[in-house]
Every structure is written in C-alpha cells, then in structure tokens.
Design an enzyme around this catalytic site. Structure first.
Site, PDB file in Angstrom:
ATOM      1  N   ASP A   1      40.185 -27.754 -36.963  1.00 19.34           N
ATOM      2  CA  ASP A   1      41.199 -27.290 -36.000  1.00 19.34           C
ATOM      3  C   ASP A   1      41.933 -28.494 -35.419  1.00 19.34           C
ATOM      4  O   ASP A   1      41.291 -29.491 -35.066  1.00 19.34           O
ATOM      5  CB  ASP A   1      40.524 -26.523 -34.842  1.00 19.34           C
ATOM      6  CG  ASP A   1      39.789 -25.289 -35.345  1.00 19.34           C
ATOM      7  OD1 ASP A   1      40.220 -24.762 -36.402  1.00 19.34           O
ATOM      8  OD2 ASP A   1      38.796 -24.869 -34.720  1.00 19.34           O
TER       9      ASP A   1
ATOM     10  N   ASP B   1      41.792 -30.805 -24.989  1.00 25.65           N
ATOM     11  CA  ASP B   1      40.471 -30.511 -25.562  1.00 25.65           C
ATOM     12  C   ASP B   1      39.532 -31.676 -25.320  1.00 25.65           C
ATOM     13  O   ASP B   1      38.398 -31.525 -24.883  1.00 25.65           O
ATOM     14  CB  ASP B   1      40.606 -30.376 -27.095  1.00 25.65           C
ATOM     15  CG  ASP B   1      40.984 -28.982 -27.536  1.00 25.65           C
ATOM     16  OD1 ASP B   1      40.926 -28.060 -26.712  1.00 25.65           O
ATOM     17  OD2 ASP B   1      41.343 -28.816 -28.704  1.00 25.65           O
TER      18      ASP B   1
ATOM     19  N   GLU C   1      31.393 -27.562 -28.926  1.00 26.16           N
ATOM     20  CA  GLU C   1      32.260 -27.188 -30.044  1.00 26.16           C
ATOM     21  C   GLU C   1      32.971 -28.402 -30.603  1.00 26.16           C
ATOM     22  O   GLU C   1      33.301 -28.466 -31.774  1.00 26.16           O
ATOM     23  CB  GLU C   1      33.283 -26.157 -29.571  1.00 26.16           C
ATOM     24  CG  GLU C   1      33.956 -25.381 -30.679  1.00 26.16           C
ATOM     25  CD  GLU C   1      35.404 -25.780 -30.934  1.00 26.16           C
ATOM     26  OE1 GLU C   1      35.872 -26.701 -30.260  1.00 26.16           O
ATOM     27  OE2 GLU C   1      36.015 -25.195 -31.828  1.00 26.16           O
ATOM     28  N   GLU C   2      33.166 -29.419 -29.746  1.00 27.55           N
ATOM     29  CA  GLU C   2      33.920 -30.600 -30.167  1.00 27.55           C
ATOM     30  C   GLU C   2      33.048 -31.668 -30.831  1.00 27.55           C
ATOM     31  O   GLU C   2      33.560 -32.674 -31.304  1.00 27.55           O
ATOM     32  CB  GLU C   2      34.627 -31.234 -28.944  1.00 27.55           C
ATOM     33  CG  GLU C   2      35.673 -30.332 -28.296  1.00 27.55           C
ATOM     34  CD  GLU C   2      36.890 -30.106 -29.196  1.00 27.55           C
ATOM     35  OE1 GLU C   2      37.617 -29.132 -28.950  1.00 27.55           O
ATOM     36  OE2 GLU C   2      37.096 -30.878 -30.150  1.00 27.55           O
TER      37      GLU C   2
ATOM     38  N   ASP D   1      31.797 -24.440 -25.159  1.00 25.02           N
ATOM     39  CA  ASP D   1      33.118 -24.614 -25.763  1.00 25.02           C
ATOM     40  C   ASP D   1      33.997 -25.107 -24.625  1.00 25.02           C
ATOM     41  O   ASP D   1      34.403 -24.307 -23.779  1.00 25.02           O
ATOM     42  CB  ASP D   1      33.611 -23.275 -26.329  1.00 25.02           C
ATOM     43  CG  ASP D   1      34.935 -23.454 -27.084  1.00 25.02           C
ATOM     44  OD1 ASP D   1      35.392 -22.477 -27.705  1.00 25.02           O
ATOM     45  OD2 ASP D   1      35.511 -24.568 -27.008  1.00 25.02           O
TER      46      ASP D   1
ATOM     47  N   LEU E   1      37.067 -26.107 -24.131  1.00 24.91           N
ATOM     48  CA  LEU E   1      38.398 -25.551 -23.894  1.00 24.91           C
ATOM     49  C   LEU E   1      38.770 -24.641 -25.061  1.00 24.91           C
ATOM     50  O   LEU E   1      39.348 -25.063 -26.049  1.00 24.91           O
ATOM     51  CB  LEU E   1      39.433 -26.662 -23.708  1.00 24.91           C
ATOM     52  CG  LEU E   1      40.621 -26.270 -22.819  1.00 24.91           C
ATOM     53  CD1 LEU E   1      40.170 -25.833 -21.435  1.00 24.91           C
ATOM     54  CD2 LEU E   1      41.596 -27.439 -22.664  1.00 24.91           C
ATOM     55  N   ASP E   2      38.417 -23.368 -24.879  1.00 21.49           N
ATOM     56  CA  ASP E   2      38.665 -22.396 -25.955  1.00 21.49           C
ATOM     57  C   ASP E   2      40.089 -21.854 -25.840  1.00 21.49           C
ATOM     58  O   ASP E   2      40.601 -21.661 -24.742  1.00 21.49           O
ATOM     59  CB  ASP E   2      37.677 -21.240 -25.830  1.00 21.49           C
ATOM     60  CG  ASP E   2      37.925 -20.198 -26.910  1.00 21.49           C
ATOM     61  OD1 ASP E   2      37.633 -20.485 -28.078  1.00 21.49           O
ATOM     62  OD2 ASP E   2      38.472 -19.129 -26.590  1.00 21.49           O
TER      63      ASP E   2
ATOM     64  N   GLU F   1      30.307 -19.305 -27.899  1.00 23.81           N
ATOM     65  CA  GLU F   1      31.364 -18.328 -27.615  1.00 23.81           C
ATOM     66  C   GLU F   1      30.759 -16.930 -27.538  1.00 23.81           C
ATOM     67  O   GLU F   1      30.798 -16.271 -26.495  1.00 23.81           O
ATOM     68  CB  GLU F   1      32.469 -18.390 -28.689  1.00 23.81           C
ATOM     69  CG  GLU F   1      33.297 -19.667 -28.638  1.00 23.81           C
ATOM     70  CD  GLU F   1      34.262 -19.823 -29.821  1.00 23.81           C
ATOM     71  OE1 GLU F   1      33.983 -19.283 -30.908  1.00 23.81           O
ATOM     72  OE2 GLU F   1      35.295 -20.511 -29.650  1.00 23.81           O
TER      73      GLU F   1
HETATM   74  P1  P6P Z   1      43.234 -16.155 -34.543  1.00 29.22           P
HETATM   75  C1  P6P Z   1      41.054 -19.657 -30.306  1.00 29.22           C
HETATM   76  O1  P6P Z   1      41.309 -20.561 -31.378  1.00 29.22           O
HETATM   77  C2  P6P Z   1      39.931 -18.731 -30.757  1.00 29.22           C
HETATM   78  O2  P6P Z   1      38.777 -19.462 -31.003  1.00 29.22           O
HETATM   79  C3  P6P Z   1      39.695 -17.648 -29.706  1.00 29.22           C
HETATM   80  O3  P6P Z   1      39.876 -18.085 -28.405  1.00 29.22           O
HETATM   81  C4  P6P Z   1      40.709 -16.594 -30.101  1.00 29.22           C
HETATM   82  O4  P6P Z   1      40.329 -15.293 -29.689  1.00 29.22           O
HETATM   83  C5  P6P Z   1      40.735 -16.714 -31.622  1.00 29.22           C
HETATM   84  O5  P6P Z   1      40.331 -18.046 -31.942  1.00 29.22           O
HETATM   85  C6  P6P Z   1      42.123 -16.480 -32.180  1.00 29.22           C
HETATM   86  O6  P6P Z   1      42.002 -16.603 -33.587  1.00 29.22           O
HETATM   87  O7  P6P Z   1      42.691 -16.327 -35.939  1.00 29.22           O
HETATM   88  O8  P6P Z   1      43.537 -14.706 -34.230  1.00 29.22           O
HETATM   89  O9  P6P Z   1      44.375 -17.077 -34.190  1.00 29.22           O
END
Ligand code: P6P
Length: 342
Positions: free
Chosen positions: A66, A72, A95-96, A118, A120-121, A282
C-alpha cells in the site's frame, strides 16, 4: 438538585471503573490513557494535515504494497512512542511494521500487555479530507517475562482484554470496550481531554444501510451478490431497498453503523481470496466492540473472535454490524454456497 453536568474525562472514567475491580492494578487504565495521549497528538496533525508538509506520500510502500502517506508514518511513530514510554506494554504489532516490536527497557520488559494496532486506517482518504481512524487491540501476554514472543500476539479475539478505535472525523472520538459494554469519548479541544459523550453504546438490532465496495460485484461469491440484490430490494417484494454508504474508511463506516444500525462487508474476492482486512488489528478489535454493543461479526461462517490467528498480518473476510443484518447476510452466503456445491 441540579444534575451533575460536569464532564467525565477518559482518565477519570478509567479510574472510576477500576474501583469495580478490586484486583485491578491500574495498568490497563494507564495503557488506555497512553493510547488516548497518542490519539490527541495524532489528531492535532490530522486536523492540520492540509497546512503542513505531511500530506502526500513518502514515495514508499508498506510491506503490503500500500502506498504510504506521511501521516501514516507519523501516527505509527507516535503510538509506538507513547506505548513505549508508558511502560504498560511489552510489545506492539503494527500494520506498518512487518515484525512485532519488542519493548525491552527495564520497566516495559515485564509489562503484562501487548498491543496490536492499525495506527491510521483509511489513510488513502487523508488528502481528500475524509474521516480516518486508529484501531487497537490489547491482550495479556502469554509468555511469563522478558521479551515478548510471537505467540503473545497470535491469540484469538475472544482473549482480548480491551479493544477500540479513534475516529478523526467531524469530531474526534475514542470508542472502546474492556468486555463490560462500549463507551465513547469525544475530544474537547478546549481542554485537550476525551470526555464521556456516548455511555453504554448499544447498536440497533437492524438498520437500513449497507457498506460494501459494490464495484467488486462481479468478483464476489454468489451468496454475497444475492445479499446485495436483497439490499437493493430485488430479492423480496416487501423488502424496502437499503441505502448504500461506503466511505472507504473502515472505522468511519463501522462507527456510523454502530450508532445508526447497518452492516459493513468486506468479503473475499477473486483477487483477494482471504479478504483484504486484517484479523489482528482491524477485524478482531472492531468485532469485540460490535459484540459488546449487541451486534455481530463473522467471516460469513464463523465468529471473527473465534478465528485462530496464524500470522501477524493475516487477512479475513468480514461481515460486521447489526445482528439481524449480519445473520441475514450469512443466510444468503450459506444458500449461495449450497447452490455452488449442488
Ligand atoms: P477498498 C482502507 O484502505 C481499508 O483498509 C479500510 O479502511 C476500508 O474499509 C477498505 O480498506 C477499503 O478497501 O478495496 O474498498 O478500497
């Protein structure tokens, strides 16, 4: 008598609740406050992200490929720093970071908790000013002393001591559970404290919103496609269509559904046969919160909290939110699976 309108801060609340547990040492309360401190510092940067040079990317990618945003990295470093200096945690899985972090100073080495986080999700939303969040999970270590080990992190979600999230949105909230209900604290910037604003959160049994990346429709299994058709009002004549709300930030979608009722689904797809979202930092923490608020969380067949973790960054499909909506989706998945098998 005038009701006491005085706000209760996160610190006061954790101290008050600690009295309910005679054997409590205060370590968990301090750990939650360490998380709150890091959240306040991250919040300050998130709120001015457009003004300082932390927008944009570092040009690098994290271990999952990613694209990594500067915020982040800042958030990861901040939570690691706060947890390291707080002395209540002997290890962190982030996560990082590909490997878990051992906190080895003389105080932390024998601390009884480990944290999966995580930091900064939803960070792809940073540059476009959409709500993002931090998700955390706290376990008692299994190893007796000295450096923490991998097994301390690879515990089922049912073993969580506490879990929750911070949502950096129109306001900044910290929502968490220690297994005795769910409480939400809103940051009051004028005093720099998280204040109890949502005591004893209960999620509605059902709702009218579903959250899924419908752009993946052709890649979903038949049961999920049939559930989407049900949500759209196509499957049953008396079924009013639901509203599709998908922010692309799990914490934001989850929080809205927690308060108003709804379901969030990130199922497996052809390109992601194990799903996208991570079990340890998560799905397990948000599933603990969901269940404590009266909701449900599964991978379509099994309770998320019962899934055996085999590796730090393990992925899982997830359906989470209002109990009756998750159960309805599970029915469609089961029927779809039967149809595929027959
Ligand atoms: P997609 C953000 O990258 C994440 O981990 C979640 O917060 C979010 O719900 C999902 O991925 C979004 O993924 O594939 O729909 O862009």
């Amino acid at each position: 008598m005038v009701a006491d309108k005085r706000v209760i801060t996160l610190e006061e609340y954790t101290i008050q609740k600690q009295k309910d547990f005679p054997n409590a040492t205060g370590d968990l309360s301090k750990l939650l406050r360490d998380i709150g401190l890091a959240a306040k510092i991250v919040n300050k940067q998130v709120n001015k992200a457009g003004l300082v040079d932390i927008l944009g990317t570092t040009g690098g990618n994290n271990l999952h490929g990613d694209e990594v945003k500067k915020l982040d990295i800042f958030a990861n470093e901040e939570f690691i720093s706060s947890l390291t200096h707080g002395g209540q945690c002997c290890g962190i899985a982030s996560e990082e970071n590909e490997e878990f972090i051992v906190i080895n100073d003389e105080i932390s080495r024998n601390a009884k908790y480990v944290v999966s986080i995580d930091p900064l999700d939803g960070s792809s939303n940073i540059d476009v000013n959409v709500s993002i969040g931090t998700i955390f999970s706290i376990y008692r270590r299994l190893s007796f002393s000295g450096s923490c080990v991998l097994e301390d992190f690879l515990q089922k979600g049912t073993q969580q001591v506490a879990a929750g999230y911070i949502i950096y949105g129109s306001s900044t909230m910290m929502v968490y559970t220690t297994g005795y209900g769910v409480n939400g604290f809103t940051l009051d910037p004028s005093i720099g404290e998280f204040c109890l604003s949502h005591p004893d959160i209960k999620t509605p049994e059902s709702g009218k919103m579903y959250s899924i990346n419908q752009g993946n429709f052709v890649n979903f299994e038949e049961g999920i496609r049939n559930y989407i058709r049900y949500c759209e009002g196509r499957e049953e004549k008396d079924q009013e269509p639901y509203s599709l709300r998908y922010i692309g930030s799990m914490v934001a979608d989850f929080h809205r559904n927690l308060i108003n009722g709804g379901i969030f689904i990130y199922p497996k797809t052809k390109s992601r046969p194990k799903g996208k979202l991570r079990l340890l930092y998560e799905c397990n923490p948000l599933s603990f919160v969901a269940e404590q608020a009266g909701g449900k969380a599964s991978n379509g067949f099994k309770r998320i909290l019962e899934i055996e973790p085999l590796e730090l960054h393990q992925r899982t499909p997830i359906l989470i939110g209002s109990k009756s909506m998750v159960e309805k989706a599970e029915e469609f998945i089961a029927a779809g699976t039967e149809a595929e098998v027959s």
